[in-house]
Design an enzyme around this catalytic site. Structure first.
Site, PDB file in Angstrom:
ATOM      1  N   HIS A  62       0.822  -1.215   0.000  1.00 33.42           N
ATOM      2  CA  HIS A  62       0.000   0.000   0.000  1.00 33.42           C
ATOM      3  C   HIS A  62       0.852   1.259   0.000  1.00 33.42           C
ATOM      4  CE1 HIS A  62      -3.682  -2.351   1.722  1.00 33.42           C
ATOM      5  NE2 HIS A  62      -3.454  -2.610   0.456  1.00 33.42           N
ATOM      6  N   THR A  93      -4.340  -7.883  10.876  1.00 34.83           N
ATOM      7  CA  THR A  93      -5.150  -7.283   9.818  1.00 34.83           C
ATOM      8  C   THR A  93      -6.587  -7.776   9.937  1.00 34.83           C
ATOM      9  OG1 THR A  93      -5.412  -6.948   7.428  1.00 34.83           O
ATOM     10  CG2 THR A  93      -4.463  -9.061   8.119  1.00 34.83           C
TER      11      THR A  93
HETATM   12  N1  APR Z   1      -1.935  -6.906  18.173  1.00 33.69           N
HETATM   13  C1  APR Z   1      -2.443  -7.653  17.152  1.00 33.69           C
HETATM   14  N2  APR Z   1      -3.523  -7.276  16.409  1.00 33.69           N
HETATM   15  C2  APR Z   1      -4.088  -6.100  16.716  1.00 33.69           C
HETATM   16  C3  APR Z   1      -3.622  -5.266  17.758  1.00 33.69           C
HETATM   17  C4  APR Z   1      -2.493  -5.717  18.499  1.00 33.69           C
HETATM   18  N3  APR Z   1      -1.977  -5.000  19.500  1.00 33.69           N
HETATM   19  N4  APR Z   1      -4.422  -4.160  17.822  1.00 33.69           N
HETATM   20  C5  APR Z   1      -5.339  -4.301  16.846  1.00 33.69           C
HETATM   21  N5  APR Z   1      -5.154  -5.463  16.183  1.00 33.69           N
HETATM   22  C6  APR Z   1      -5.913  -5.995  15.048  1.00 33.69           C
HETATM   23  C7  APR Z   1      -7.399  -5.671  15.088  1.00 33.69           C
HETATM   24  O1  APR Z   1      -8.100  -6.680  15.812  1.00 33.69           O
HETATM   25  C8  APR Z   1      -7.759  -5.681  13.606  1.00 33.69           C
HETATM   26  O2  APR Z   1      -8.150  -6.979  13.184  1.00 33.69           O
HETATM   27  O3  APR Z   1      -5.416  -5.375  13.889  1.00 33.69           O
HETATM   28  C9  APR Z   1      -6.450  -5.308  12.905  1.00 33.69           C
HETATM   29  C10 APR Z   1      -6.466  -3.902  12.329  1.00 33.69           C
HETATM   30  O4  APR Z   1      -7.430  -3.880  11.300  1.00 33.69           O
HETATM   31  P1  APR Z   1      -7.574  -2.547  10.429  1.00 33.69           P
HETATM   32  O5  APR Z   1      -7.646  -1.371  11.319  1.00 33.69           O
HETATM   33  O6  APR Z   1      -8.669  -2.794   9.427  1.00 33.69           O
HETATM   34  O7  APR Z   1      -6.158  -2.435   9.654  1.00 33.69           O
HETATM   35  P2  APR Z   1      -5.702  -3.220   8.362  1.00 33.69           P
HETATM   36  O8  APR Z   1      -6.303  -4.601   8.328  1.00 33.69           O
HETATM   37  O9  APR Z   1      -4.225  -3.119   8.288  1.00 33.69           O
HETATM   38  O10 APR Z   1      -6.345  -2.347   7.167  1.00 33.69           O
HETATM   39  C11 APR Z   1      -6.030  -2.764   5.860  1.00 33.69           C
HETATM   40  O11 APR Z   1      -7.131  -0.808   4.972  1.00 33.69           O
HETATM   41  O12 APR Z   1      -7.507   1.430   5.143  1.00 33.69           O
HETATM   42  C12 APR Z   1      -6.806   0.479   4.463  1.00 33.69           C
HETATM   43  O13 APR Z   1      -4.761   0.840   3.414  1.00 33.69           O
HETATM   44  C13 APR Z   1      -5.350   0.705   4.672  1.00 33.69           C
HETATM   45  O14 APR Z   1      -3.592  -0.924   4.851  1.00 33.69           O
HETATM   46  C14 APR Z   1      -4.873  -0.557   5.364  1.00 33.69           C
HETATM   47  C15 APR Z   1      -5.934  -1.554   4.964  1.00 33.69           C
END
Ligand code: APR
Ligand code: ZN
Length: 228
Positions: free
Chosen positions: A105, A172
Site C-alpha cells: 500500500h 489485519t
Molecule cells: N496486536 C495484534 N492485532 C491487533 C492489535 C495488536 N496490538 N491491535 C489491533 N489489532 C488488530 C485488530 O483486531 C484488527 O483486526 O489489527 C487489525 C487492524 O485492522 P484494520 O484497522 O482494518 O487495519 P488493516 O487490516 O491493516 O487495514 C487494511 O485498509 O484502510 C486500508 O490501506 C489501509 O492498509 C490498510 C488496509
C-alpha cells in the site's frame, strides 16, 4: 520451508500508530473518501497532504516494537525463504532491521510525481506546491496506494504465495482486497495458514490455525518456536 507474512495495522498498533477500524481508528475520525482516494486528492490536495504529513510525523516519532523486531530476526535467519508483505505504510519493520519489505500500500517516507513518475524520499512536510525534484512540476503526491488504485508488488507477492509452505497474517482485519484474498492464494498452493491477531477477524474462518493476543506477545513467541 518458504514463509509469507502479511502484516496490517495491528502489527504497529502497540507502537502507538493506531489502526483503521478499531474503535477510535483512523477511519472513525476521517472520511477515507476525502483523504485516501485520487478523487479526494484532486478535490483538496492541501487537506490530503496535511493528513499524510500528520501520519508521517507520527510514524517518524514511533519506535518499532517486539513484534517488528521478531519479524526482522526471522528475516535474518530465513533470508529469501521469508517474504515480508505489509499493508502498513510506516517503516517500523525496516527500523527493526528487516530488509526487502514489500509495502503493497506504499510508504509514508516516499513520494512520487504524477507528471514524470519520479519516486523520491518524501519531505517530512509535503504541500501541493512542492516542485518535483526531477521535472520541477508542482505535481507530487504521497507514494501511498489509495482506494481504487492497484497495490504494488503484486507479481512478486503472487510468486511468493505460489511457493509458500506457510502463510501468516498478522494484525489485519481482512476487509481490504486484494490483501484479504492472499490467504486463499496461499491455500491454493497447499500452504498451511495461521492468523495472528488481537481477536478473530472477518477472514479467520479461512485460516487453518489462529493465535490471538497482542502482537508484541504472540509474534515473538511464534518466531522463537520457529528459530529456537
Ligand atoms: N496486536 C495484534 N492485532 C491487533 C492489535 C495488536 N496490538 N491491535 C489491533 N489489532 C488488530 C485488530 O483486531 C484488527 O483486526 O489489527 C487489525 C487492524 O485492522 P484494520 O484497522 O482494518 O487495519 P488493516 O487490516 O491493516 O487495514 C487494511 O485498509 O484502510 C486500508 O490501506 C489501509 O492498509 C490498510 C488496509
Ligand atoms: Zn516529475
Amino acid at each position: 520451508m518458504h514463509i509469507t507474512v502479511l502484516s496490517g495495522a495491528g502489527l504497529s498498533a502497540e507502537s502507538g500508530l493506531g489502526t483503521f477500524r478499531d474503535k477510535d481508528g483512523l477511519w472513525t475520525k476521517y472520511d477515507l473518501a476525502e483523504v485516501a482516494t485520487p478523487e479526494g486528492f484532486a478535490a483538496d490536495p492541501e487537506k490530503v497532504h496535511s493528513f499524510y504529513n500528520a501520519r508521517r510525523k507520527n510514524a517518524a516519532d514511533a519506535a518499532f516494537n517486539a513484534a517488528h523486531e521478531a519479524l526482522a530476526r526471522l528475516k535474518t535467519v530465513f533470508g529469501q525463504r521469508l517474504t515480508l508483505v505489509t499493508q502498513n505504510v510506516d517503516s517500523l519493520l525496516e527500523a527493526a532491521g528487516a530488509r526487502d519489505v514489500l509495502h503493497m500500500h506504499g510508504a509514508l517516507d516516499r513520494a512520487k510525481c504524477t507528471s514524470c513518475g519520479h519516486r523520491f524520499p518524501a519531505l517530512r512536510v509535503m504541500s501541493p506546491q512542492d516542485p518535483c525534484p526531477n521535472c520541477s512540476s508542482p505535481t507530487t503526491r504521497p507514494d501511498i496506494v489509495w482506494f481504487g488504485e492497484y497495490p504494488e508488488h503484486m507479481g512478486e507477492i503472487e510468486q511468493a504465495l505460489s511457493r509458500c509452505d506457510l502463510f501468516v497474517a498478522i494484525g489485519t482485519s481482512g476487509q481490504v482486497y486484494p490483501a484479504a484474498g492472499l490467504v486463499d492464494l496461499a491455500r491454493e498452493s497447499g500452504a498451511q495458514t495461521l492468523e495472528i491477531n488481537l481477536e478473530a477477524s472477518d477472514i479467520s474462518h479461512r485460516f487453518h490455525d489462529a493465535r490471538y493476543g497482542p502482537a508484541t506477545e504472540v509474534v515473538p513467541n511464534w518466531v522463537q518456536e520457529l528459530i529456537g
